[in-house]
Design an enzyme around this catalytic site. Structure first.
Site, PDB file in Angstrom:
ATOM      1  N   GLU A   3       0.693  -1.287   0.038  1.00 42.94           N
ATOM      2  CA  GLU A   3      -0.117  -0.110   0.007  1.00 42.94           C
ATOM      3  C   GLU A   3       0.829   1.226  -0.005  1.00 42.94           C
ATOM      4  OE1 GLU A   3      -2.789  -0.446   3.252  1.00 42.94           O
ATOM      5  OE2 GLU A   3      -3.179  -2.300   2.685  1.00 42.94           O
ATOM      6  N   GLU A  40      -6.200 -10.593  -1.087  1.00 40.82           N
ATOM      7  CA  GLU A  40      -7.298 -10.342   0.179  1.00 40.82           C
ATOM      8  C   GLU A  40      -8.862 -10.417  -0.409  1.00 40.82           C
ATOM      9  OE1 GLU A  40      -5.849  -7.127   2.410  1.00 40.82           O
ATOM     10  OE2 GLU A  40      -3.659  -7.578   1.924  1.00 40.82           O
TER      11      GLU A  40
HETATM   12  O1  G3I Z   1     -11.162  -3.008  17.151  1.00 47.92           O
HETATM   13  C1  G3I Z   1     -11.444  -4.504  16.988  1.00 47.92           C
HETATM   14  C2  G3I Z   1     -12.620  -4.894  17.695  1.00 47.92           C
HETATM   15  O2  G3I Z   1     -13.544  -4.091  17.666  1.00 47.92           O
HETATM   16  C3  G3I Z   1     -13.042  -6.339  17.527  1.00 47.92           C
HETATM   17  O3  G3I Z   1     -13.893  -6.915  18.200  1.00 47.92           O
HETATM   18  C4  G3I Z   1     -11.811  -7.200  17.422  1.00 47.92           C
HETATM   19  C5  G3I Z   1     -12.285  -8.501  16.978  1.00 47.92           C
HETATM   20  O4  G3I Z   1     -11.149  -9.407  16.925  1.00 47.92           O
HETATM   21  O5  G3I Z   1     -10.624  -6.755  16.545  1.00 47.92           O
HETATM   22  C6  G3I Z   1     -10.340  -5.392  17.413  1.00 47.92           C
HETATM   23  O6  G3I Z   1      -9.053  -4.992  16.730  1.00 47.92           O
HETATM   24  C7  G3I Z   1      -8.480  -5.094  15.394  1.00 47.92           C
HETATM   25  C8  G3I Z   1      -7.339  -5.958  15.188  1.00 47.92           C
HETATM   26  O7  G3I Z   1      -6.810  -5.964  13.870  1.00 47.92           O
HETATM   27  C9  G3I Z   1      -8.146  -7.502  15.135  1.00 47.92           C
HETATM   28  O8  G3I Z   1      -7.278  -8.420  14.974  1.00 47.92           O
HETATM   29  C10 G3I Z   1      -7.971  -3.688  15.213  1.00 47.92           C
HETATM   30  O9  G3I Z   1      -8.748  -2.686  15.557  1.00 47.92           O
HETATM   31  C11 G3I Z   1      -7.547  -3.406  13.934  1.00 47.92           C
HETATM   32  O10 G3I Z   1      -6.450  -2.446  13.741  1.00 47.92           O
HETATM   33  C12 G3I Z   1      -6.729  -4.754  13.364  1.00 47.92           C
HETATM   34  O11 G3I Z   1      -7.322  -4.725  12.045  1.00 47.92           O
HETATM   35  C13 G3I Z   1      -6.544  -5.259  11.235  1.00 47.92           C
HETATM   36  C14 G3I Z   1      -5.932  -4.455   9.897  1.00 47.92           C
HETATM   37  O12 G3I Z   1      -5.420  -4.980   8.895  1.00 47.92           O
HETATM   38  C15 G3I Z   1      -5.175  -3.368  10.534  1.00 47.92           C
HETATM   39  O13 G3I Z   1      -4.661  -2.736   9.598  1.00 47.92           O
HETATM   40  C16 G3I Z   1      -7.249  -6.416  10.360  1.00 47.92           C
HETATM   41  O14 G3I Z   1      -7.520  -7.313  11.250  1.00 47.92           O
HETATM   42  C17 G3I Z   1      -6.661  -6.967   9.286  1.00 47.92           C
HETATM   43  O15 G3I Z   1      -7.870  -7.870   8.590  1.00 47.92           O
HETATM   44  C18 G3I Z   1      -6.207  -5.809   8.266  1.00 47.92           C
HETATM   45  O16 G3I Z   1      -5.848  -6.640   7.100  1.00 47.92           O
HETATM   46  C19 G3I Z   1      -5.460  -5.486   6.111  1.00 47.92           C
HETATM   47  C20 G3I Z   1      -4.083  -6.203   5.227  1.00 47.92           C
HETATM   48  O17 G3I Z   1      -3.232  -6.537   6.162  1.00 47.92           O
HETATM   49  C21 G3I Z   1      -3.656  -5.298   4.339  1.00 47.92           C
HETATM   50  N1  G3I Z   1      -4.730  -4.750   3.340  1.00 47.92           N
HETATM   51  C22 G3I Z   1      -6.145  -4.241   3.923  1.00 47.92           C
HETATM   52  C23 G3I Z   1      -6.646  -5.120   5.293  1.00 47.92           C
HETATM   53  C24 G3I Z   1      -7.850  -4.880   5.684  1.00 47.92           C
HETATM   54  O18 G3I Z   1      -7.571  -3.677   6.579  1.00 47.92           O
END
Ligand code: G3I
Length: 366
Positions: A161, A269
């Site tokens: 990204e 993804e």
């Molecule tokens: O905040 C949630 C909470 O509300 C929820 O109940 C809980 C459930 O497990 O998750 C919480 O935390 C999040 C965490 O991952 C969960 O594992 C975080 O807020 C969040 O910042 C974090 O999100 C990840 C995200 O990347 C961060 O950038 C996602 O899981 C993950 O799927 C996502 O993956 C990215 C790829 O790496 C790159 N491309 C986009 C893709 C989707 O955003």
């Protein structure tokens, strides 16, 4: 007497529950396997977290997927430690699972503005690193991580990204990588990764690549990198799409554009939100419902996706779904916390949805 009646009822209820569970298990066992269906064409993979590799999920994961991506546990905020030694638990649980079951593992991700600790970009006194110091840290981090996973990871999303979504700028200028190094960090990242492990396949990974402007930026960036002999093997088209705006024509154009550069293509993804991308609030008085019409529409769109992918199978090596089921999808908490989404082929009980069937039936339709 009462006691006897009670135990009879308990016996009945548990027998009924057992039969219902058994029917569910039977249904799961009888559906086609995603990876078996598509293996002649490309790998089918899934993003997962180590704590989800439990007795309930494991049989489904093994039945449908032959490739894994760490949804979070192999990102710099999970692995990087200032002492330079790396923190490999829980990622190693995923590695052990992949090895035990002979699954492929995609490495995600090395160089990213997001999910990278602020301390990655500063010295011990908290001062921002200069370019050379950041390159030294990049090299030390990549060496630590790539050596650790060398025997199991077959490809890395080296840079994730780096492109700007809109506007005139090609690059995401607010990224600390860009601020400190300029666009040169991309070439440096690919060169460094290749020097550490010349055999691993190196990818550039991004979202929004069906948008003509962002696709044009990606093509310009990749051309420049290839002209400088960057050791790029392929491009990851993330595939965070939605049922309202997905366009099979744009997907075809994007695959064409990258394949014409001689690059491998992966869908890294994949998920298909049922919400409109710009719509964070439910319309007045309405709930976020997954009606059978929406499910049917999603199935049509998933079929469109896989028809394009199958038609381009010789240019695509892998297709990875971003999450094992609707229960665990990031879409449920982004862009709006606790807004349910239904973006994957399996529902919250691992039952196949209409989209699952339209995906397997899309093979081969021509
Ligand atoms: O905040 C949630 C909470 O509300 C929820 O109940 C809980 C459930 O497990 O998750 C919480 O935390 C999040 C965490 O991952 C969960 O594992 C975080 O807020 C969040 O910042 C974090 O999100 C990840 C995200 O990347 C961060 O950038 C996602 O899981 C993950 O799927 C996502 O993956 C990215 C790829 O790496 C790159 N491309 C986009 C893709 C989707 O955003």
């Amino acid at each position: 007497m009462l006691k006897k009646l009670f135990s009879t009822i308990v016996l009945w209820v548990s027998s009924l529950l057992f039969l219902a569970m058994d029917a569910h298990t039977q249904e799961q066992a009888n559906i086609p396997s995603l990876w078996e269906t598509f293996t002649p064409m490309f790998d089918i993979g899934v993003a997962v977290e180590p704590h989800l590799l439990n007795d309930e999920n494991t049989p489904h994961i093994l039945r449908h997927y032959r490739s894994l991506t760490a949804e979070n546990c192999m990102k710099p905020n999970a692995l990087y430690r200032p002492d330079g030694r790396g923190h490999f638990e829980p990622a190693d649980r995923l590695v052990a699972f992949a090895k035990e079951h002979g699954l492929r593992l995609r490495g995600h991700t090395l160089v990213w503005h997001n999910q990278t600790p602020a301390g990655f970009f500063t010295d011990e006194a908290g001062n921002q690193l200069d370019k050379e110091a950041l390159y030294a840290r990049m090299e030390a981090y990549m060496t630590c991580v790539m050596e650790h996973f060398r025997d199991v990871v077959y490809c890395w999303d080296v840079v994730n990204e780096a492109l700007a979504d809109g506007g005139e700028e090609t690059y995401r200028v607010e990224s600390p990588w860009y601020k400190i190094c300029g666009k040169e960090f991309l070439l440096r990242a690919f060169q460094t990764a290749h020097r550490i492990d010349p055999d691993v396949r190196l990818y550039y990974n991004d979202y929004g690549l069906l948008n003509p402007d962002k696709r044009a930026k990606a093509v310009a960036m990749l051309k420049e990198l290839l002209a400088a002999d960057a050791p790029i093997f392929g491009v990851g088209i993330q595939g965070h799409w939605d049922i309202h705006t997905f366009s099979p024509q744009e997907l075809q154009k994007t695959i064409d554009a990258f394949a014409e550069l001689g690059l491998d293509v992966q869908i890294t993804e994949l998920d298909m939100s049922v919400h409109h991308p710009g719509n964070r609030e439910a319309p007045d008085g309405e709930k976020w419902e997954y009606t059978s019409e929406i499910e049917a529409r999603q199935a049509e769109v998933y079929a469109q996706v896989f028809e394009v992918l199958c038609r381009n199978a010789d240019r695509i090596s892998s297709v990875t779904f971003w999450g094992i089921s609707d229960q665990y999808s990031w879409r449920n908490y982004f862009p709006k916390k606790n807004r349910p989404d239904y973006a994957l082929p399996f529902d919250r009980n691992w039952s196949p949805k209409k989209g699952f069937y339209s995906i397997v039936e899309s093979f081969p339709k021509f």
